[in-house]
Scaffold this motif. Structure first.
Motif, PDB file in Angstrom:
ATOM      1  N   VAL A 196      45.274  54.419  39.591  1.00 20.24           N
ATOM      2  CA  VAL A 196      46.671  54.869  39.589  1.00 20.24           C
ATOM      3  C   VAL A 196      46.980  55.416  40.974  1.00 20.24           C
ATOM      4  CG1 VAL A 196      46.950  55.304  37.133  1.00 20.24           C
ATOM      5  CG2 VAL A 196      45.925  57.060  38.556  1.00 20.24           C
ATOM      6  N   PHE A 197      48.127  55.001  41.514  1.00 15.36           N
ATOM      7  CA  PHE A 197      48.558  55.415  42.845  1.00 15.36           C
ATOM      8  C   PHE A 197      49.892  56.134  42.744  1.00 15.36           C
ATOM      9  CE2 PHE A 197      46.999  50.889  43.992  1.00 15.36           C
ATOM     10  CZ  PHE A 197      45.669  51.262  43.838  1.00 15.36           C
ATOM     11  N   PRO A 198      50.197  57.029  43.681  1.00 14.11           N
ATOM     12  CA  PRO A 198      51.576  57.484  43.803  1.00 14.11           C
ATOM     13  C   PRO A 198      52.481  56.273  44.026  1.00 14.11           C
ATOM     14  CG  PRO A 198      50.121  58.870  45.110  1.00 14.11           C
ATOM     15  CD  PRO A 198      49.296  57.705  44.630  1.00 14.11           C
ATOM     16  N   PRO A 199      53.691  56.278  43.484  1.00 15.55           N
ATOM     17  CA  PRO A 199      54.573  55.116  43.635  1.00 15.55           C
ATOM     18  C   PRO A 199      55.129  54.959  45.045  1.00 15.55           C
ATOM     19  CG  PRO A 199      55.692  56.871  42.455  1.00 15.55           C
ATOM     20  CD  PRO A 199      54.279  57.315  42.621  1.00 15.55           C
ATOM     21  N   THR A 200      54.722  55.838  45.951  1.00 15.46           N
ATOM     22  CA  THR A 200      55.185  55.792  47.337  1.00 15.46           C
ATOM     23  C   THR A 200      54.421  54.714  48.097  1.00 15.46           C
ATOM     24  OG1 THR A 200      53.679  57.658  47.611  1.00 15.46           O
ATOM     25  CG2 THR A 200      56.026  58.150  47.535  1.00 15.46           C
ATOM     26  N   GLY A 201      54.868  53.485  47.934  1.00 12.77           N
ATOM     27  CA  GLY A 201      54.229  52.375  48.615  1.00 12.77           C
ATOM     28  C   GLY A 201      54.345  51.077  47.859  1.00 12.77           C
ATOM     29  N   GLY A 202      54.483  51.152  46.534  1.00  9.64           N
ATOM     30  CA  GLY A 202      54.711  49.957  45.746  1.00  9.64           C
ATOM     31  C   GLY A 202      53.510  49.056  45.598  1.00  9.64           C
ATOM     32  N   PHE A 203      52.296  49.644  45.541  1.00 10.41           N
ATOM     33  CA  PHE A 203      51.104  48.804  45.426  1.00 10.41           C
ATOM     34  C   PHE A 203      50.466  48.838  44.041  1.00 10.41           C
ATOM     35  CE2 PHE A 203      51.160  48.172  49.949  1.00 10.41           C
ATOM     36  CZ  PHE A 203      50.485  46.979  50.118  1.00 10.41           C
ATOM     37  N   GLY A 204      51.020  49.578  43.101  1.00  6.41           N
ATOM     38  CA  GLY A 204      50.383  49.667  41.787  1.00  6.41           C
ATOM     39  C   GLY A 204      50.351  48.341  41.056  1.00  6.41           C
ATOM     40  N   LEU A 205      51.525  47.799  40.735  1.00  8.67           N
ATOM     41  CA  LEU A 205      51.621  46.511  40.042  1.00  8.67           C
ATOM     42  C   LEU A 205      50.943  45.422  40.861  1.00  8.67           C
ATOM     43  CD1 LEU A 205      54.841  45.007  38.452  1.00  8.67           C
ATOM     44  CD2 LEU A 205      53.491  43.666  40.042  1.00  8.67           C
ATOM     45  N   ASN A 206      51.180  45.411  42.158  1.00  4.76           N
ATOM     46  CA  ASN A 206      50.662  44.352  43.008  1.00  4.76           C
ATOM     47  C   ASN A 206      49.138  44.360  43.072  1.00  4.76           C
ATOM     48  OD1 ASN A 206      53.188  43.083  44.502  1.00  4.76           O
ATOM     49  ND2 ASN A 206      53.562  45.264  44.297  1.00  4.76           N
ATOM     50  N   THR A 207      48.538  45.537  43.178  1.00  3.21           N
ATOM     51  CA  THR A 207      47.079  45.630  43.183  1.00  3.21           C
ATOM     52  C   THR A 207      46.514  45.189  41.841  1.00  3.21           C
ATOM     53  OG1 THR A 207      47.213  47.472  44.753  1.00  3.21           O
ATOM     54  CG2 THR A 207      45.117  47.169  43.612  1.00  3.21           C
ATOM     55  N   GLY A 208      47.194  45.534  40.753  1.00 10.39           N
ATOM     56  CA  GLY A 208      46.718  45.168  39.429  1.00 10.39           C
ATOM     57  C   GLY A 208      46.717  43.670  39.184  1.00 10.39           C
ATOM     58  N   VAL A 209      47.773  42.976  39.611  1.00  9.63           N
ATOM     59  CA  VAL A 209      47.825  41.521  39.436  1.00  9.63           C
ATOM     60  C   VAL A 209      46.718  40.861  40.251  1.00  9.63           C
ATOM     61  CG1 VAL A 209      49.231  39.459  39.812  1.00  9.63           C
ATOM     62  CG2 VAL A 209      50.270  41.523  38.852  1.00  9.63           C
ATOM     63  N   GLN A 210      46.424  41.412  41.432  1.00  9.28           N
ATOM     64  CA  GLN A 210      45.313  40.894  42.229  1.00  9.28           C
ATOM     65  C   GLN A 210      43.975  41.138  41.537  1.00  9.28           C
ATOM     66  OE1 GLN A 210      45.537  42.342  46.292  1.00  9.28           O
ATOM     67  NE2 GLN A 210      47.719  41.915  46.387  1.00  9.28           N
ATOM     68  N   ASP A 211      43.840  42.248  40.812  1.00 15.28           N
ATOM     69  CA  ASP A 211      42.624  42.480  40.017  1.00 15.28           C
ATOM     70  C   ASP A 211      42.380  41.303  39.076  1.00 15.28           C
ATOM     71  OD1 ASP A 211      42.341  45.021  41.144  1.00 15.28           O
ATOM     72  OD2 ASP A 211      43.204  46.056  39.416  1.00 15.28           O
ATOM     73  N   ALA A 212      43.413  40.935  38.332  1.00 15.11           N
ATOM     74  CA  ALA A 212      43.282  39.843  37.370  1.00 15.11           C
ATOM     75  C   ALA A 212      42.930  38.535  38.072  1.00 15.11           C
ATOM     76  CB  ALA A 212      44.576  39.687  36.573  1.00 15.11           C
ATOM     77  N   HIS A 213      43.559  38.288  39.205  1.00 10.28           N
ATOM     78  CA  HIS A 213      43.308  37.062  39.955  1.00 10.28           C
ATOM     79  C   HIS A 213      41.868  36.999  40.458  1.00 10.28           C
ATOM     80  CE1 HIS A 213      44.490  34.104  43.311  1.00 10.28           C
ATOM     81  NE2 HIS A 213      44.790  33.501  42.172  1.00 10.28           N
ATOM     82  N   ASN A 214      41.292  38.143  40.766  1.00 16.60           N
ATOM     83  CA  ASN A 214      39.902  38.209  41.226  1.00 16.60           C
ATOM     84  C   ASN A 214      38.920  38.005  40.078  1.00 16.60           C
ATOM     85  OD1 ASN A 214      37.324  39.958  41.596  1.00 16.60           O
ATOM     86  ND2 ASN A 214      38.056  39.683  43.684  1.00 16.60           N
ATOM     87  N   LEU A 215      39.253  38.509  38.897  1.00 16.67           N
ATOM     88  CA  LEU A 215      38.302  38.571  37.793  1.00 16.67           C
ATOM     89  C   LEU A 215      38.257  37.324  36.932  1.00 16.67           C
ATOM     90  CD1 LEU A 215      36.308  40.136  35.972  1.00 16.67           C
ATOM     91  CD2 LEU A 215      38.309  41.211  34.871  1.00 16.67           C
ATOM     92  N   VAL A 216      39.399  36.744  36.614  1.00 18.41           N
ATOM     93  CA  VAL A 216      39.431  35.724  35.558  1.00 18.41           C
ATOM     94  C   VAL A 216      38.662  34.471  35.943  1.00 18.41           C
ATOM     95  CG1 VAL A 216      40.952  34.229  34.206  1.00 18.41           C
ATOM     96  CG2 VAL A 216      41.534  36.636  34.511  1.00 18.41           C
ATOM     97  N   TRP A 217      38.727  34.030  37.195  1.00 19.19           N
ATOM     98  CA  TRP A 217      37.978  32.823  37.568  1.00 19.19           C
ATOM     99  C   TRP A 217      36.478  33.056  37.451  1.00 19.19           C
ATOM    100  CZ3 TRP A 217      34.478  32.414  41.632  1.00 19.19           C
ATOM    101  CH2 TRP A 217      34.534  33.377  42.647  1.00 19.19           C
ATOM    102  N   LYS A 218      36.048  34.272  37.693  1.00 13.47           N
ATOM    103  CA  LYS A 218      34.622  34.593  37.568  1.00 13.47           C
ATOM    104  C   LYS A 218      34.189  34.545  36.104  1.00 13.47           C
ATOM    105  CE  LYS A 218      34.821  37.451  41.742  1.00 13.47           C
ATOM    106  NZ  LYS A 218      34.740  38.796  42.326  1.00 13.47           N
ATOM    107  N   ILE A 219      35.005  35.120  35.218  1.00 15.45           N
ATOM    108  CA  ILE A 219      34.702  35.049  33.788  1.00 15.45           C
ATOM    109  C   ILE A 219      34.661  33.586  33.339  1.00 15.45           C
ATOM    110  CG2 ILE A 219      35.615  35.549  31.486  1.00 15.45           C
ATOM    111  CD1 ILE A 219      36.626  38.211  32.534  1.00 15.45           C
ATOM    112  N   ALA A 220      35.600  32.775  33.842  1.00 12.84           N
ATOM    113  CA  ALA A 220      35.653  31.361  33.443  1.00 12.84           C
ATOM    114  C   ALA A 220      34.368  30.637  33.815  1.00 12.84           C
ATOM    115  CB  ALA A 220      36.860  30.683  34.089  1.00 12.84           C
TER     116      ALA A 220
END
Length: 534
Positions: free
Chosen positions: A299-323
Motif C-alpha cells: 500500500v502506497f500513499p496516493p501521492t504518485g498514482g502507482f498503487g493500481l499500476n504497480t498491482g497490475v504489473q504484479d499480475a503480469h509478472n506472476l501469471v505467466w510463471k504459474i502457467a
C-alpha cells in the motif's frame, strides 16, 4: 466441491487483470469478489503508461480511452480556494510519446473496473463469482482448499485450487490468515468525499490533476476532478498522531467542499470514506501456493498514482510463471522469483510516494504563512515526472539469465537484462509496436546475420514444449527502423535478445561461434526458468 487450477480472490483491477492473463495463458481459473458491483467511490483516477500498455495487450486500449475523462493542462494548482488567490502551479509530467505506444490515461477506477468486468465475463476459461467471499482457506500439500460464501446468504461452496492469488485489498483477510505482516509506516489519514456539482464558474478554463487549498487548521483540502466537469473528490489530510478521524458527516463534508470551492456550493454528496495513508509492503509475497498481489502486497500513499499500476504489473509478472509451472515446463522454484522481482519495486514505489506526500507539508507551510512558495512547488515536479520509474525500472535478480552485451547506462530506456524491452514502431508510427509482438510468450530477437538463432529456437521450443518465437530484426515481420533498433538494443548483427512473456529482457548475447547457438540459448532458458538470477 469443485476444482480449478487458479483461484483469484478479489475483483478489482488487479484481480480482473490476473483473470484475463490466466485466460490468455490457457489456465482455467475462478475469480471471486465480495462486491456485486464496482465500488462507486472512485479511488485511482488514472492509468500510467506501463499500465496502459498492459491493457493494450488485452485489446482494451480504445475502450478505455473512449471513457477517459479529461486531459489536465496542469499537475497541481495551489490556492486559497478555487475562487480565491492562486499561489502557483506544478506542471504535469511530460508525456514522451517516443518511449511507448500508448501513453497514460485519466479514467476513474470504477469506470475501469466495469470495462474489465465485461471482458472477464467473456474470457474463455474464467468462472467469475461476484458477491462472494472466501470464508476460510487451508493448504494441504500442493493444493489449497477454500470455502466460498455468497455475501447475500446461501450455501457455502468448497473449491480446491493448485494456486491462489490474493488480490483482496489493503485490509486483505487472506494476508492476515496467512500471518504475513506488513512492514513500513502510517503517514496519516485521508477523509474523502465524492460529490457531484457544477463549479464551472470558479474553474474557468483551468484543468488540473488536483487543486490544493490550504486549510488553516493544517494540511490541504483538495478538489480533485474525476471527470473534469461535474464529478469531484475532496480530500482532507489528517495527521497520524491524532488517530483515525472517522467518516465525515454530510454537514462536515458540505462545509469542507464549500471551503475548498470558496463559495456556497450545491454539492450532491455521493459517498464518503476515510482510509489510512500508508507506505507498507508485505514481509513475504508467498505462503506455499498462495501469492499476494496489488494492495494485499503493498500500500502506497496516493501521492504518485502507482498503487493500481504497480498491482497490475504484479499480475503480469506472476501469471505467466504459474502457467509454465502448471504446464510442467518450469519447476515450482520459478515462482519464488515473483517476490524477488516485485517486492523491491514495491519498496521503491512506497518510499517515493511517501516522499511526495511529505513535500506537500513544505508547500502548505509556505502558503499558509503567505511566504513565497516557489521552491517547494518547484520540487514537486519530481512528484509528476515519473516516466522513468514507470517504464525503466529494472529487475536485478529473479528469472534472468544475464548475458554478454554492454548496457547503455546513460539511457535508462535502452535494453538491459531485467528491464522492459524498449518500444519501437513497426512500419508506420502510431499503429503497431514491437511490444505487441512480445507479450505472452518467450521471444528471441536476433540480428541480420543471426539465422542460426532461428534454428536453435525452433529446436529448443519443440523439445521443451515452450512457445518460443524467434524474430529477425529488421525483417518483414519486424520492420522497425534499423538505426533505432541498434540505438536501443545495441546487439551485434549476430547477437540475440531473449524477452520473457511479460516483456522484460531475460538475456542478451553477442555473436556466437558456429554450433554454440543451441547450447547458449538452452542454457539461457534453463537459468531463466529455474530463476537463478544474474
Amino acid at each position: 466441491m469443485s476444482d480449478t487450477q487458479l483461484l483469484i480472490v478479489g475483483g478489482g483491477p488487479v484481480g480482473l487483470s490476473a483473470a484475463l492473463l490466466a485466460s490468455q495463458h490457457g489456465i482455467p481459473c475462478m475469480l471471486v469478489e465480495k462486491f456485486p458491483q464496482p465500488f462507486a467511490h472512485p479511488k485511482a483516477r488514472g492509468v500510467r503508461d506501463r499500465g496502459m500498455e498492459l491493457f493494450r495487450f488485452f485489446g482494451l486500449e480504445k475502450e478505455i480511452r473512449a471513457q477517459a475523462t479529461h486531459t489536465p493542462k496542469h499537475g497541481f494548482v495551489y490556492c486559497d480556494s478555487l475562487s480565491g488567490e492562486e499561489f502557483g502551479r506544478t506542471p504535469p509530467g511530460p508525456e514522451d510519446t517516443t518511449l511507448g505506444p500508448v501513453g497514460s490515461c485519466r479514467i476513474p477506477q470504477d469506470s475501469l473496473e466495469r470495462i474489465l468486468r465485461e471482458r472477464v465475463a467473456a474470457a474463455p476459461g474464467v468462472e467469475a463469482h461476484f458477491g462472494t467471499t472466501v470464508h476460510s482457506l487451508t493448504q494441504e500439500g500442493n493444493q489449497v482448499r477454500a470455502l466460498l460464501e455468497p455475501t447475500n446468504g446461501g450455501d457455502q461452496h468448497a473449491v480446491t485450487a493448485q494456486y491462489v492469488i490474493a488480490c483482496d485489498g489493503a485490509a486483505s483477510p487472506l494476508r492476515a490468515a496467512l500471518d504475513i505482516p506488513m512492514e513500513g509506516e502510517t503517514v496519516g489519514y485521508w477523509q474523502s468525499v465524492y460529490w457531484h456539482g457544477d463549479i464551472s464558474d470558479v474553474m474557468g478554463d483551468r484543468s488540473a490533476i488536483q487543486f490544493l487549498t490550504a486549510a488553516e487548521d493544517g494540511g490541504f483540502v483538495t478538489v480533485a476532478p474525476v471527470d473534469g466537469h461535474t464529478r469531484w473528490l475532496t480530500f482532507r489530510m489528517r495527521s497520524k498522531d491524532s488517530g483515525h478521524p472517522g467518516l465525515l458527516t454530510e454537514t462536515q463534508a458540505q462545509g469542507l467542499i464549500e471551503a475548498a470551492v470558496g463559495r456556497p456550493c450545491r454539492a450532491e454528496i455521493m459517498s464518503a470514506a476515510t482510509y489510512a495513508v500508508e507506505a507498507r509492503v508485505a514481509a513475504r509475497y508467498r505462503a506455499g501456493s498462495v501469492f499476494l498481489a496489488g494492495d494485499a502486497a503493498h500500500v502506497f500513499p496516493p501521492t504518485g498514482g502507482f498503487g493500481l499500476n504497480t498491482g497490475v504489473q504484479d499480475a503480469h509478472n506472476l501469471v505467466w510463471k504459474i502457467a509454465l509451472v502448471l504446464k510442467g515446463v518450469a519447476p515450482r522454484e520459478l515462482l519464488d522469483t515473483y517476490e524477488s522481482e516485485r517486492r523491491p519495486v514495491a519498496q521503491s514505489n512506497a518510499q517515493w510516494s511517501k516522499e511526495n506526500a511529505q513535500r506537500f507539508d513544505a508547500v502548505w507551510e509556505r502558503i499558509i504563512t503567505k511566504a513565497p512558495a516557489g521552491d517547494p512547488i518547484e520540487r514537486q515536479r519530481a512528484h509528476l515526472a515519473a516516466i522513468e520509474r514507470d517504464l525503466a525500472f529494472r529487475y536485478t535478480e529473479g528469472a534472468l539469465a544475464g548475458g554478454t552485451e554492454t548496457v547503455d547506462e546513460a539511457n535508462p530506456f535502452s535494453a538491459a537484462v531485467g528491464r522492459r524491452a524498449p518500444h519501437l514502431w513497426l512500419g508506420s508510427p502510431g499503429e503497431r509496436s514491437l511490444l505487441d509482438l512480445l507479450d505472452g510468450r518467450f521471444t528471441l530477437l536476433y540480428g541480420l546475420v543471426g539465422d542460426p538463432w532461428q534454428e536453435a529456437a525452433a529446436s529448443i521450443g519443440t523439445h521443451l514444449h515452450l512457445p518460443l518465437h524467434a524474430l529477425r530484426v529488421p525483417s518483414a515481420a519486424c520492420d522497425v527502423d534499423p538505426a533505432e533498433f541498434d540505438r536501443l538494443y545495441g546487439i551485434s548483427p549476430g547477437g540475440a535478445v531473449l524477452v520473457r512473456p511479460d516483456g522484460h529482457v531475460a538475456w542478451m548475447h553477442g555473436d556466437a561461434q558456429p554450433g554454440d547457438h543451441t547450447t547458449l540459448l538452452a542454457e539461457a532458458l534453463r537459468r531463466t526458468l529455474a530463476g537463478e538470477g544474474l
